[in-house]
Design an enzyme around this catalytic site. Structure first.
Site, PDB file in Angstrom:
ATOM      1  N   GLU A 197     -20.631   3.090  22.154  1.00 38.32           N
ATOM      2  CA  GLU A 197     -20.195   1.684  22.235  1.00 38.32           C
ATOM      3  C   GLU A 197     -18.043   1.433  21.552  1.00 38.32           C
ATOM      4  OE1 GLU A 197     -24.607   1.558  23.614  1.00 38.32           O
ATOM      5  OE2 GLU A 197     -22.855   1.940  21.751  1.00 38.32           O
ATOM      6  N   HIS A 223      -3.272   3.001  -4.562  1.00 40.62           N
ATOM      7  CA  HIS A 223      -3.778   2.264  -3.136  1.00 40.62           C
ATOM      8  C   HIS A 223      -2.841   1.610  -3.338  1.00 40.62           C
ATOM      9  CE1 HIS A 223      -5.720   0.269  -0.384  1.00 40.62           C
ATOM     10  NE2 HIS A 223      -6.280   1.506  -0.244  1.00 40.62           N
ATOM     11  N   HIS A 264       0.799  -1.042   0.023  1.00 41.80           N
ATOM     12  CA  HIS A 264      -0.016   0.105  -0.048  1.00 41.80           C
ATOM     13  C   HIS A 264       0.858   1.167   0.057  1.00 41.80           C
ATOM     14  CE1 HIS A 264      -2.808  -3.026   1.759  1.00 41.80           C
ATOM     15  NE2 HIS A 264      -3.746  -1.599   0.522  1.00 41.80           N
ATOM     16  N   HIS A 271     -32.444  -7.115  22.418  1.00 43.49           N
ATOM     17  CA  HIS A 271     -31.503  -6.449  23.821  1.00 43.49           C
ATOM     18  C   HIS A 271     -31.064  -7.931  24.463  1.00 43.49           C
ATOM     19  CE1 HIS A 271     -33.468  -2.774  23.049  1.00 43.49           C
ATOM     20  NE2 HIS A 271     -32.384  -2.606  24.416  1.00 43.49           N
TER      21      HIS A 271
END
Length: 715
Positions: free
Chosen positions: A451, A300, A60, A515
């Site tokens: 989170e 790239h 890369h 949940h």
């Protein structure tokens, strides 16, 4: 300053190299008429990257080539670090969030004089690594190697790590700096590409950094407007500067970040003067600059064309056919970083000596913090607590009390929850909040509903310095699916973080299957170097804490229940370290029930009932498969005998991991349901009556055969 001239480069003419007649710099797009030392350094870095990229058929390299001038500015002129001592405590931290451009960082580490980054190691980049060959030049940076702060590769993780590093530095500065003694000055520089800025984890972390006003954080955007698949505007046309301003960041721009080292240095130095907000620098570059595929997605990754490389090397006065050679002039220029770094650390040591005389108590505290030496008071607390006081309490309640008691005794603990602290039972005082409106000396972090970033930021905190910070996180077990990529990176990186996952079963209740985790345990039990512990009661929660705080080589996740459980006789905080242990032994047993967490007390009740009706049943508590796997074979066979006696596991999850130990499993076979705790245990046959019923049918089906030979089954 370099100017971005539009003169078209002459084609390369194949033939013998004549160092006396290099191409004229003004004839090549981007370069000034007369190259200065920074230009020569940029050329040297680019040519080195060409060699690294092409040495084993590609890599890369496009972004690495485009970021060369940024690298010279950062490593030569701006950052405080010491190549002779990569672990110097007050160094600036650098994070390569676009970790696929690793060769850029490896090349700079070699050029600036990190002892371990030898040319031989560099040659290993991209190699097949057969016959056990190893190199520190991995495809993506890995933090175990000196000169690499955090492991990066999955896009966006590095940005979140950088936020954690910045929080760590801010916190230490607030706790220890005094007038005339800026003991902690370290700033955090993070390089990012287009991809990182699209990832959700990065956006969560960027939002939090703005809210926390982390003005010691600089995010440098390698803005080359190209992704793997094509032009950026195929998929993203947003005003990134406006977005960053809206999230509370200073925004600076560099029009020419491919050539103009002076402009980059000026901008980075100006960023040091800005206060009250983190700094975003929009640096415009060209991917694969100076090559035939410049500015396109083709740059790239993959090898670069020989003609472009030859032209660049001739401009530097190098023979195009010679590789992995740095000119003495360029190498001397970069290696000044080594003596500069040694002087920076020496000056800091002098400052520290003065600090010790002026503030002896603080200096002693700082020394312990830097060593991660927080004593053993936390262990003494865990040993002396009488677990009987928690009878009838849910394990999340017990855990909350332990956090409250251990927090003041173990100052390495820091972090918080994802806006569910009342449910997770993570207590804190308002004065201990880490926030500019309160103090940066606080250790409690309000992560908000972020989170993924919470887990990744915690990795950055843990990575700042070994042992100085032991971050905690907390949310419902279900939402650790959102956090899973960050938890995984922490496990891969051997970073000690403690995750508290509450509401870990269908006992979560009326919130329903959205949940109620039935499969999440399988992910974490399969994750290498992640210690997953599911304690059944307060006694085992104490043991889980002992293991989690004692682990220095990776994260732990404590799986905790919402609802109270019936007290279980025979649990032992010290036996949790065994992973599994016999809770109730029965002479001449015909069946073993093994369980953990909120299902264990049902298994105990079922075993008692089965024993009464003539099926002597023993019970095993199994809070940690990882720790059990590490026991001697002789011990393991005393827990789970191999004599063909039926062994049934009982748990409110889909049974994917129990088959290593048991002959059958009572568990979930689908999603949960929106209903009360007791109703769901009855509905899914995981209460005492349901366990007994399934066990009887299993024994009937076996008909006295060897249970192990019959093979594992879900019953």
């Amino acid at each position: 300053m370099a100017n971005n001239t539009e003169t078209i480069a002459h084609p390369v003419v194949n033939g013998d190299f004549n160092p006396a007649c290099p191409p004229k710099s003004q004839e090549i797009k981007g370069w000034r008429e007369k190259l200065d030392q920074d230009d020569i350094a940029v050329l040297a870095l680019r040519n080195f990257i060409f060699d690294i990229c092409n040495q084993n058929g590609g890599g890369h390299g496009g972004s690495a080539i485009g970021m060369a001038a940024l690298g010279v500015a950062l490593f030569k002129h701006v950052m405080r670090f010491n190549p002779s001592n990569p672990e110097w405590f007050d160094r600036d931290r650098f994070v390569l969030s676009n970790g696929h451009a690793a060769m850029w960082l490896y090349a700079l580490n070699h050029l600036t004089g990190f002892d371990n980054w030898t040319m031989d190691e560099i040659r290993g980049y991209g190699s097949a690594k057969t016959d056990g060959y190893e190199t520190i030049c991995h495809a993506h940076p890995e933090r175990e190697i000196p000169g690499i702060e955090v492991t990066t590769g999955p896009l966006g993780q590095g940005i979140a790590n950088a936020v954690g590093l910045a929080i760590a530095s801010k916190n230490l500065a607030a706790r220890y700096n005094r007038p005339g003694f800026d003991l902690v000055q370290s700033r955090v520089y993070c390089m990012t590409g287009d991809g990182c800025l699209m990832e959700g984890v990065a956006l969560e972390a960027i939002s939090l950094a703005g809210s926390l006003a982390l003005d010691n954080l600089v995010l440098v955007y390698d803005n080359n407007q190209v992704t793997c698949d094509g032009p950026l505007d195929w998929i993203n046309t947003e005003d990134v500067n406006a977005k960053m301003r809206a999230t509370g960041w200073h925004v600076l721009e560099i029009e020419d970040a491919c050539y103009d080292v002076g402009a980059i240095v000026t901008t980075l130095n100006y960023a040091k003067t800005l206060r009250g907000k983190p700094i975003f620098i929009n640096a415009r570059t060209i991917i694969g600059v100076g090559t035939s595929v410049a500015g396109t997605y083709k740059a790239h990754h993959g090898a670069f064309d020989e003609d472009s490389i030859a032209l660049s090397k001739k401009l530097a006065g190098q023979d195009p056919l010679v590789t992995h050679k740095i000119s003495p002039e360029a190498l001397q220029y970069f290696r000044q970083c080594k003596s500069q770094g040694e002087q920076l650390e020496s000056s800091w040591n002098t400052l520290l000596a003065g600090y010790q005389k002026e503030h002896p108590e603080l200096a002693t505290s700082f020394a312990k913090t830097a060593k991660g030496d927080y004593g053993t008071e936390w262990l003494d607390i865990l040993k002396r607590i009488d677990s009987a006081q928690f009878n009838g309490k849910a394990t999340r309640e017990v855990n909350g009390t332990l956090i409250e008691q251990i927090w003041p005794a173990y100052e390495a603990l820091c972090g918080g929850g994802a806006d569910l602290v009342n449910s997770n039972k993570v207590s804190y005082t308002e004065s201990d909040v880490f926030h500019p409106s309160v103090s940066y000396a606080g250790r409690y972090i309000r992560y908000g509903i972020r989170e993924h970033a919470m887990a990744a930021i915690s990795n950055g905190l843990a990575a700042y310095n070994p042992g100085t910070f032991v971050p905690i996180t907390a949310t419902f077990f279900m939402f650790y699916l959102y956090a899973a990529p960050g938890v995984r990176m922490g496990a891969l990186s051997h970073l000690p973080v403690i995750h508290f996952a509450t509401h870990d079963s269908f006992a979560e209740g009326q919130n329903g299957p959205t949940h109620q985790p039935v499969e999440v345990d399988s992910l974490y039990r399969a994750m290498p170097n992640l210690t997953y512990i599911r304690p059944c009661d307060s006694e085992e929660v104490l043991g889980a804490w002992m293991l989690a705080l004692g682990k220095k080589t990776g994260p732990s996740l404590l799986s905790l229940g919402r609802d109270a459980v019936t007290p279980v006789t025979g649990t032992d905080r010290y036996k949790v370290a065994k992973g599994a242990y016999v809770l109730q032994e029965i002479p001449n047993s015909k069946l073993t029930l093994a369980s953990c967490g909120t299902n264990l007390h049902y298994a105990v009740a079922a075993a008692e009932a089965l024993t009464v009706e003539g099926i002597p049943t023993r019970v095993v508590s199994c809070p940690s498969f990882e720790h059990f796997d590490n026991q001697e074979r002789s011990y393991k066979e005393t827990v789970f005998p191999h004599d063909g006696t039926p062994i049934i596991s009982v748990e409110e999850y889909i049974a994917t991991t129990w088959a290593r130990y048991v002959t059958a499993s009572v568990g979930m076979k689908g999603w949960g349901y929106s209903a009360s705790n007791a109703s769901n245990y009855d509905r899914f046959g995981l209460d005492s009556n349901g366990i007994q019923k399934r066990a009887r049918q299993y024994l009937k089906d076996l008909g006295g055969r060897d249970a192990r030979k019959a093979g594992w089954r879900s019953i």
